[in-house]
Design a protein around this motif. Structure first.
Motif, PDB file in Angstrom:
ATOM      1  N   ILE A  53       0.978  -1.246  -0.085  1.00 41.13           N
ATOM      2  CA  ILE A  53       0.129  -0.034   0.000  1.00 41.13           C
ATOM      3  C   ILE A  53       0.726   1.300  -0.022  1.00 41.13           C
ATOM      4  O   ILE A  53       2.106   1.238   0.491  1.00 41.13           O
ATOM      5  CB  ILE A  53      -1.042  -0.018   1.130  1.00 41.13           C
ATOM      6  N   THR A  61       4.410   1.864   5.343  1.00 39.62           N
ATOM      7  CA  THR A  61       4.538   0.172   5.522  1.00 39.62           C
ATOM      8  C   THR A  61       5.159   0.322   6.820  1.00 39.62           C
ATOM      9  O   THR A  61       6.045   0.788   7.171  1.00 39.62           O
ATOM     10  CB  THR A  61       5.699   0.038   4.434  1.00 39.62           C
ATOM     11  N   ASP A  80      10.169  -4.918   0.651  1.00 37.49           N
ATOM     12  CA  ASP A  80       9.742  -3.518   0.765  1.00 37.49           C
ATOM     13  C   ASP A  80       9.846  -3.463   2.348  1.00 37.49           C
ATOM     14  O   ASP A  80       9.504  -4.087   3.075  1.00 37.49           O
ATOM     15  CB  ASP A  80       8.435  -3.073   0.154  1.00 37.49           C
TER      16      ASP A  80
HETATM   17 MG   LIG Z   1       6.072   2.048   1.853  1.00 33.13          MG
END
Ligand SMILES: [Mg+2]
Ligand SMILES: Nc1nc2c(ncn2[C@@H]2O[C@H](COP(=O)(O)OP(=O)(O)OP(=O)(O)O)[C@@H](O)[C@H]2O)c(=O)[nH]1
Length: 320
Positions: A53, A61, A80
């Motif tokens: 997202i 995150t 990520d």
């Molecule tokens: Mg992020």
């Protein structure tokens, strides 16, 4: 959290000597950097799929999310990670642990920098953290769509002078500018090796966790002030009715104080309805099924410091 396969540095497959296609490569690339630099946007752009997202608010995150790029020339597992910041709560300590784990697993660190923002203490902090790392390092200068052309060369020069980076790559995760060149350079710098994930997978993230994230994304989009930092979303129940191609998702939006509840619910329930509708529509498109989404709001005063609760949030109980 799902365990990563061993880094390709340790798998005894030096470049050019793997058993399969001699040109096929495998490696782990960690996307790291300050909050809001565009790490998740870049990951989605590289994969051509949404796995993480995105929001204009920092600290979107909270986990380490694995996105897998499958190509004939090889496979890259992208990690990520949460934006690097000084932790104030146990939530943030855990977020930073995800960053450290990613740093230790990666073959290449893709250090994302918001090229449109002035260099500050936060950037210094990130560079200091990197100095101790032995991985290959790329500086990815993101958001060049917001930058005057004349500003780019001096910025590349500045990062080059730090002596910290093997490559410096300007990109725009939003427009896709420079992303093909970045992917090319990443493959070039990874060792030969066999794919570690099934080639049809693009993430290891359970659907349940992703569903909670989508709800949180809509929550971030529609709320402001401290709410983005003080709310969490947990999927409590997940039921599939295959014959109807229907998925029933029961989720709770957790806030820290009673006074935050009416903000999330909105006037006559308007806010939670908007969040629910947007999340349901997106989930239906992604899951390819009809979705029934039931949202509740609950108060958990110190959830950001409740280790047990944080553990449940990170990797929901089910295998979904
Ligand atoms: Mg992020
Ligand atoms: N103009 C422009 N905006 C971008 C670009 N990349 C990301 N953004 C925007 O920057 C904001 C942050 O993007 P994210 O991808 O959530 O950033 P992040 O680094 O993952 O942030 P955290 O998860 O909070 O660490 C969003 O509003 C994005 O739309 C870009 O190349 N150009």
């Amino acid at each position: 959290m799902q365990k990563m396969p061993p880094s390709s540095k340790d798998n005894g497959a030096p470049a050019g000597e793997d058993a399969g296609d001699p040109r096929a490569r495998f490696g782990i690339v960690a996307l790291v950097g300050r909050p809001n630099a565009g790490k998740s946007t870049l990951l989605n752009r590289i994969l051509g799929q949404k796995v993480a997202i995105v929001s204009p608010k920092p600290q979107t995150t909270r986990n380490r999310i694995v996105g897998i790029l499958n190509e004939p020339r090889g496979q890259i597992a992208f990690l990520d990670t949460p934006g690097i910041h000084k932790p104030l709560h146990k939530l943030n300590v855990r977020m930073m642990e995800h960053v450290r784990t990613a740093l230790s697993e990666a073959d290449i660190l893709a250090v994302m920098i918001d090229a449109s923002a002035p260099f500050g203490h936060g950037d210094e902090f990130v560079l200091e953290m990197l100095r101790a790392q032995k991985n290959k390092r790329f500086a990815v200068l993101n958001k060049i769509d917001l930058l005057k052309k004349s500003k780019l060369l001096p910025l590349i020069q500045q990062y080059s002078e730090t002596g910290l980076f093997d490559e410096i790559v300007p990109v725009s995760a939003t427009t896709g500018d420079g992303v093909v060149e970045l992917t090319e350079l990443l493959f070039k710098n990874l060792p030969a090796g066999e794919a570690q994930y099934p080639s049809e997978d693009f993430t290891t993230q359970p659907e349940r966790f992703f569903a909670a994230e989508i709800v949180r994304e809509k929550l971030l989009r529609h709320t402001s002030e401290e709410l983005p930092y003080t709310t969490a979303v947990a999927v409590e129940r997940w039921e599939e009715e295959e014959e109807k191609n229907l998925i029933k998702i029961y989720a709770t939006i957790v806030v820290e104080r009673e006074t935050q509840k009416p903000i999330v619910i909105g006037k006559h329930g308007s806010m939670i309805k908007t969040i629910g509708t947007e999340a349901r529509e997106e989930l239906e498109a992604i899951l390819g099924a009809k979705v029934f989404l039931d949202l509740h709001v609950a108060v958990h005063q110190h959830w950001r410091d409740d280790q047990r609760f944080l553990g449940e949030l990170e990797w929901p109980l089910g295998e979904k």
